[in-house]
Write an enzyme that holds these catalytic residues in place. Structure first.
Site, PDB file in Angstrom:
ATOM      1  N   GLU B  50      -7.275   2.284  -3.411  1.00  0.00           N
ATOM      2  CA  GLU B  50      -6.282   1.502  -2.700  1.00  0.00           C
ATOM      3  C   GLU B  50      -5.150   2.408  -2.133  1.00  0.00           C
ATOM      4  O   GLU B  50      -4.508   3.199  -2.639  1.00  0.00           O
ATOM      5  CB  GLU B  50      -5.288   0.739  -3.562  1.00  0.00           C
ATOM      6  CG  GLU B  50      -6.322  -0.758  -4.160  1.00  0.00           C
ATOM      7  CD  GLU B  50      -5.466  -1.515  -4.762  1.00  0.00           C
ATOM      8  OE1 GLU B  50      -6.022  -2.536  -5.783  1.00  0.00           O
ATOM      9  OE2 GLU B  50      -4.057  -1.374  -4.966  1.00  0.00           O
ATOM     10  N   ASP B  61       7.664  -4.246  -5.926  1.00  0.00           N
ATOM     11  CA  ASP B  61       7.345  -2.886  -6.508  1.00  0.00           C
ATOM     12  C   ASP B  61       8.407  -2.444  -7.147  1.00  0.00           C
ATOM     13  O   ASP B  61       9.646  -2.777  -6.840  1.00  0.00           O
ATOM     14  CB  ASP B  61       7.210  -1.884  -5.468  1.00  0.00           C
ATOM     15  CG  ASP B  61       5.488  -2.209  -4.703  1.00  0.00           C
ATOM     16  OD1 ASP B  61       4.469  -2.321  -5.827  1.00  0.00           O
ATOM     17  OD2 ASP B  61       5.485  -2.330  -3.649  1.00  0.00           O
TER      18      ASP B  61
END
Lengths: 412, 279
Positions: B50, B61
């Site tokens: 990823e 995040d």
């Protein structure tokens, strides 16, 4: 400024008040750009909102609190001395600064906290820039007995100290956010992170007409009481509608609130005033429509200040409440269909307008509506004495006196 | 679905172990180091990569990945350069699938059509775009699927049985189960809860289910890997990189080897997940 992708303007709709569609879109703007964790909650909120808006009990409760807690209707005031000084159009203020907590923000907060209660939520979070929405959120949280956490950029915590103190007195926890420039955008990121972590218990009380659907529509509807009252009041005072309606636009909740009931009145010109900061040439402004481009942030597509790689810029305004690099999606659409004109006002012009109003009318305005006022001061002298300007005086300036005093070099 | 993604999941399943998916931020701490990290990942045992696309406002995040994005942006990383990372990696490794992970705005501003063409050309196999739920499928998901790029969706604890079919409808490649409500880098919940959630998702789809958010150690990887088809590790790798940097955020000689050592350990974890020795 001409943007290539908009050379083909979208067709003019039959009504400017029909949006958004069921996916929350105003033309290409709006939508629901959120993480999957939040999606079920946003759908629940939408369902609850759809039920509430047609529920007479909800409407009655809202009106009762409006009258006895907020102090609605707010007065419509003819600014006689300012009008005489400028020598042109008659200037009327919608006095939202006289509301409980000192700005229009409380209209939306009362509405949303009633929804939060209906949804069984036990904790309120909010983001704030100038602190007006934070104070309004902390106020309704106290009134309804719910704990409240307010995210506020560290820069804003410093420049809006009186409001930080008010929030704390009201029992809210103020969490300073140091990421980025420490302003409204960063506070909103942090509030979204809190929400995604505490999704079961928490209601996110968004303060402006932006964010994922249904927030832009919901906040607009709670704020539209401003325009609806103003329409009746101006008809009573003058027997006709105004020629021009003006409001300041950060995220755009006070502006959409006063604009929306006038959108389908063809004879009424409407102007939104963005924060031009230190000028549009550099990066130190917050004029998302005048100098930005379409992008996706904080759950919606709208005009944003961004670089060529789609990274969001920080922006700047003397007014913490306008210091946001985006704008509500309905404003973005109203700009593109040509119904509302958006113009920038610089920091120094707002500061001058602030002083003018203080001296001429004995009203200390917040720095946010001082931007709208600066535009009114530019336009009124060019209009006829029989013409009428309606301006949303969205907040009082008590919170700004120290900032302004410092800039003007006044002693403590 | 790109052949590469399907092949990798089939091959690893044949080894009787879960897939190890590793996340890192493209351009952190700089382009060259990040390319070296990317090349080191499969050698240390990563099966799928990823590749994070930095964004100024990463709403989902935690602090570790926020800071990694800021380091990358400060070093001049852009979406175009992140595609270049993929292209340079792909020139040497034709078998490890690459999934770009990030937020929609940089792609929207780049232009969806142009982005998909360039991503395909760079050897990208899939996309995870955090702020594009199924309600927004017309934006990027459908165009990506038409081009043959996987669109991998996140399922979360809030995605109930009523909603799962909608989430899975246009998902391809694999399903990424986010093991908790929250931001990246939080604590790992009970393994039994995760196993239950994976089983629930599997009643709705044939796709492999990978689990992430909170997996930090080889032991976590082993425990999660017992029930999931794959284990995603992100924040632990990003933290490893951060801990190796100079005070100014520059790469050191320890940066790439540190990631290698961590991933080797995680790889041993997934290989022990079902007590089936592989390799």
């Amino acid at each position: 400024m001409i943007r290539e992708q908009y050379v083909n303007q979208p067709p003019k709709p039959n009504s400017f008040r029909a949006g958004p569609d069921e996916d929350g879109r105003f033309g290409i703007f709006g939508g629901r750009f959120v993480a999957e964790t939040l999606m079920p909650l946003i759908l629940d909120l939408q369902a609850e909102w759809n039920k509430a808006k047609t529920d007479p009990t909800f409407k009655a409760e809202l009106e009762k609190l409006g009258a006895h807690y907020i102090g609605r209707p707010s007065p419509l005031y003819f600014a006689e001395r300012l009008t005489a000084e400028l020598g042109g159009a008659k200037i009327y203020f919608k006095r939202e600064e006289l509301n409980h907590t000192g700005s229009h923000k409380i209209n939306n907060c009362i509405g949303q906290i009633l929804l939060a209660k209906r949804m069984g939520k036990t904790r309120i979070i909010a983001e704030t820039g100038a602190g007006q929405h934070g104070v309004a959120s902390a106020t309704v949280a106290a009134r309804f007995g719910l704990p409240c956490v307010v995210y506020m950029g560290a820069t804003d915590v410093e420049r809006q100290a009186p409001n930080v103190f008010r929030m704390k007195l009201l029992g809210a926890e103020v969490k300073p956010v140091t990421a980025g420039n420490g302003t409204l955008k960063d506070a909103m990121n942090e509030a979204l992170r809190d929400w995604v972590t505490n999704v079961d218990s928490t209601y996110y009380l968004i303060g402006t007409a932006a964010g994922p659907h249904p927030y832009p529509e919901m906040v607009r509807d709670f704020q539209s009481v401003i325009g609806e009252e103003a329409k009746e009041q101006i008809l009573a005072a003058e027997g006709r509608l105004p020629d021009l309606v003006v409001a300041a636009v950060g995220g755009g909740s006070n502006a959409i609130g006063i604009f929306h009931p006038f959108l389908d009145e063809g004879g009424v010109k409407i102007v939104g005033v963005e924060a031009g900061g230190k000028g549009l040439d550099g990066d130190e402004h917050c004029a998302s429509i005048t100098a930005g481009s379409p992008g996706v942030l904080h759950g919606n597509r709208t005009y944003l200040l961004q670089d060529g790689d789609g990274q969001i810029k920080e922006g700047h305004s003397i007014s913490a409440g306008l210091d946001y690099p985006g704008i509500g999606p309905e404003h973005a659409w109203l700009n593109d269909v040509g119904r509302v004109e958006y113009v920038p006002i610089m920091d120094h012009e707002a500061l001058e307008a602030f002083q003018t109003l203080t001296r001429l009318e004995g009203i200390i305005p917040a720095l946010e509506p001082s931007h709208a006022l600066a535009e009114v001061i530019k336009r009124a002298p060019k209009m006829g004495k029989d013409e009428i300007i309606l301006m949303n005086l969205s907040g009082r300036g008590d919170k700004d006196i120290f900032t302004v005093g410092k800039i003007l070099g006044m002693g403590q | 679905m790109t052949a590469r993604m399907e092949q990798r999941f089939t091959d690893v399943a044949a080894e009787g172990r879960p897939v190890l998916v590793t996340y890192f931020m493209g351009g952190d701490p700089d382009f060259d180091t990040s390319l070296a990290i990317m090349k080191a990942l499969p050698k240390a045992g990563a099966d799928v990569i990823e590749l994070g696309v930095p964004f100024s406002d990463p709403m989902a995040d935690g602090p570790a990945i926020q800071l990694a994005g800021q380091r990358a942006l400060k070093a001049g990383q852009t979406l175009a350069k992140t595609l270049e990372l993929a292209r340079r990696f792909r020139a040497e490794d034709q078998r490890t699938p690459i999934v770009l992970m990030g937020y929609y705005n940089p792609i929207y501003v780049y232009g969806v059509e142009r982005f998909l063409e360039d991503a395909l050309d760079a050897g990208v196999d899939g996309l995870i775009i955090v702020d594009l739920p199924p309600e927004m499928d017309d934006e990027l998901c459908i165009p990506a699927l038409e081009k043959g790029i996987n669109f991998i969706r996140l399922a979360t604890p809030t995605t109930d049985d009523r909603r799962l079919p909608k989430v899975l409808e246009n998902t391809s490649g694999f399903v990424y189960y986010v093991s908790m409500n929250g931001i990246t880098g939080s604590a790992l919940p009970e393994p039994a809860l995760i196993a239950g959630a994976v089983a629930r998702i599997k009643t709705h789809t044939q796709l492999p289910v990978c689990v992430g958010f909170g997996v930090k150690t080889a032991d976590h990887a082993r425990v999660i890997g017992a029930s999931a088809d794959g284990v995603v590790v992100g924040t632990a790798i990003v933290n490893q990189i951060a801990s190796s940097l100079t005070e100014e955020g520059g790469a050191t000689e320890a940066t790439v080897p540190g990631v290698e050592a961590l991933v080797r350990g995680l790889s041993a974890g997934v290989r022990a997940a079902r007590a089936v020795a592989a390799e």
